[in-house]
Design a protein around this motif. Structure first.
Motif, PDB file in Angstrom:
ATOM      1  N   UNK A  66       0.849  -1.177   0.000  1.00 27.78           N
ATOM      2  CA  UNK A  66       0.000   0.000   0.000  1.00 27.78           C
ATOM      3  C   UNK A  66       0.894   1.240   0.000  1.00 27.78           C
ATOM      4  N   UNK A  67       0.640   2.185  -0.879  1.00 25.62           N
ATOM      5  CA  UNK A  67       1.421   3.405  -0.923  1.00 25.62           C
ATOM      6  C   UNK A  67       0.863   4.415   0.062  1.00 25.62           C
ATOM      7  N   UNK A  68       1.738   5.284   0.512  1.00 24.29           N
ATOM      8  CA  UNK A  68       1.310   6.314   1.462  1.00 24.29           C
ATOM      9  C   UNK A  68       0.544   7.401   0.740  1.00 24.29           C
ATOM     10  N   UNK A  69      -0.496   7.949   1.386  1.00 23.88           N
ATOM     11  CA  UNK A  69      -1.216   9.053   0.757  1.00 23.88           C
ATOM     12  C   UNK A  69      -0.306  10.272   0.650  1.00 23.88           C
ATOM     13  N   UNK A  70      -0.507  11.056  -0.384  1.00 22.73           N
ATOM     14  CA  UNK A  70       0.300  12.250  -0.560  1.00 22.73           C
ATOM     15  C   UNK A  70      -0.139  13.332   0.404  1.00 22.73           C
TER      16      UNK A  70
ATOM     17  N   UNK B   9     -12.788  -1.670  -4.895  1.00 18.60           N
ATOM     18  CA  UNK B   9     -11.450  -2.279  -4.954  1.00 18.60           C
ATOM     19  C   UNK B   9     -10.709  -1.847  -6.215  1.00 18.60           C
ATOM     20  N   UNK B  10     -11.399  -1.838  -7.345  1.00 18.72           N
ATOM     21  CA  UNK B  10     -10.757  -1.435  -8.597  1.00 18.72           C
ATOM     22  C   UNK B  10     -10.255  -0.001  -8.533  1.00 18.72           C
ATOM     23  N   UNK B  11     -11.058   0.880  -7.971  1.00 21.08           N
ATOM     24  CA  UNK B  11     -10.665   2.284  -7.883  1.00 21.08           C
ATOM     25  C   UNK B  11      -9.487   2.466  -6.931  1.00 21.08           C
ATOM     26  N   UNK B  12      -9.535   1.799  -5.797  1.00 25.20           N
ATOM     27  CA  UNK B  12      -8.413   1.887  -4.860  1.00 25.20           C
ATOM     28  C   UNK B  12      -7.144   1.314  -5.475  1.00 25.20           C
TER      29      UNK B  12
ATOM     30  N   UNK C 255      -3.901   2.345  -3.663  1.00 23.80           N
ATOM     31  CA  UNK C 255      -4.364   2.486  -2.285  1.00 23.80           C
ATOM     32  C   UNK C 255      -5.078   1.251  -1.765  1.00 23.80           C
ATOM     33  N   UNK C 256      -5.016   0.171  -2.500  1.00 26.12           N
ATOM     34  CA  UNK C 256      -5.644  -1.062  -2.041  1.00 26.12           C
ATOM     35  C   UNK C 256      -4.839  -1.582  -0.849  1.00 26.12           C
ATOM     36  N   UNK C 257      -5.475  -1.769   0.312  1.00 26.39           N
ATOM     37  CA  UNK C 257      -4.715  -2.188   1.494  1.00 26.39           C
ATOM     38  C   UNK C 257      -4.183  -3.608   1.338  1.00 26.39           C
ATOM     39  N   UNK C 258      -3.080  -3.861   2.010  1.00 31.09           N
ATOM     40  CA  UNK C 258      -2.505  -5.203   2.023  1.00 31.09           C
ATOM     41  C   UNK C 258      -3.523  -6.176   2.614  1.00 31.09           C
ATOM     42  N   UNK C 259      -3.549  -7.382   2.066  1.00 28.02           N
ATOM     43  CA  UNK C 259      -4.539  -8.366   2.498  1.00 28.02           C
ATOM     44  C   UNK C 259      -4.357  -8.795   3.948  1.00 28.02           C
ATOM     45  N   UNK C 260      -3.142  -8.676   4.466  1.00 29.32           N
ATOM     46  CA  UNK C 260      -2.892  -9.141   5.831  1.00 29.32           C
ATOM     47  C   UNK C 260      -3.203  -8.075   6.890  1.00 29.32           C
ATOM     48  N   UNK C 261      -3.595  -6.858   6.478  1.00 27.31           N
ATOM     49  CA  UNK C 261      -3.932  -5.814   7.438  1.00 27.31           C
ATOM     50  C   UNK C 261      -5.422  -5.838   7.751  1.00 27.31           C
ATOM     51  N   UNK C 262      -5.736  -5.714   9.015  1.00 29.92           N
ATOM     52  CA  UNK C 262      -7.133  -5.657   9.453  1.00 29.92           C
ATOM     53  C   UNK C 262      -7.564  -4.197   9.534  1.00 29.92           C
ATOM     54  N   UNK C 263      -8.873  -3.980   9.614  1.00 25.54           N
ATOM     55  CA  UNK C 263      -9.420  -2.618   9.622  1.00 25.54           C
ATOM     56  C   UNK C 263      -8.828  -1.769  10.745  1.00 25.54           C
TER      57      UNK C 263
END
Length: 117
Positions: free
Chosen positions: A1-5, A87-90, A95-103
């Motif tokens: 996941x990239x950091x927001x600008x 998901x497609x837009x993120x 910005x799609x979060x890594x699958x191993x990260x929880x909310x």
């Protein structure tokens, strides 16, 4: 996941521009006036740069809003994977979060990043 600008940083020294303007208004000598006038092309370029960044931000917001609305409509219509639109837009913006990260972890990371600003 990239950091927001973060918010764009100015490409010129605004304090120097203010100082030039103050000196031109105070001294009222030709050299001080020309120094202040010489800042105008840089200020115009900065306004144009910020205008372009604002247009890009507005377009990205509109795309994200459209994806969120499509997701809600797809869920309401009973589609098999209503989150596909979001998901497609993120993913398109990295910005799609890594699958191993929880909310909760994602929210904690967002809080940490907000503290850096």
């Amino acid at each position: 996941m990239t950091r927001p600008q973060r918010a764009p940083r100015p490409t010129l020294d605004l304090n120097a521009v203010r100082t030039h303007l103050f000196e031109a208004r105070s001294a009222r000598v030709p050299v001080a006036l020309w120094v202040a006038v010489a800042d105008l092309p840089m200020l115009i370029a900065e306004v144009e740069r910020l205008r372009s960044l604002l247009a890009l931000s507005r377009a990205q917001y509109a795309e994200l809003l459209a994806a969120a609305r499509a997701t809600v409509a797809a869920e309401r219509d009973g589609e098999d994977d209503p989150l596909l639109y979001l998901r497609d837009e993120l993913d398109a913006h990295g910005q799609l979060p890594d699958e191993d990260l929880h909310a909760a972890e994602l929210l904690a990371l967002a809080d940490l990043r907000d503290g850096d600003r």
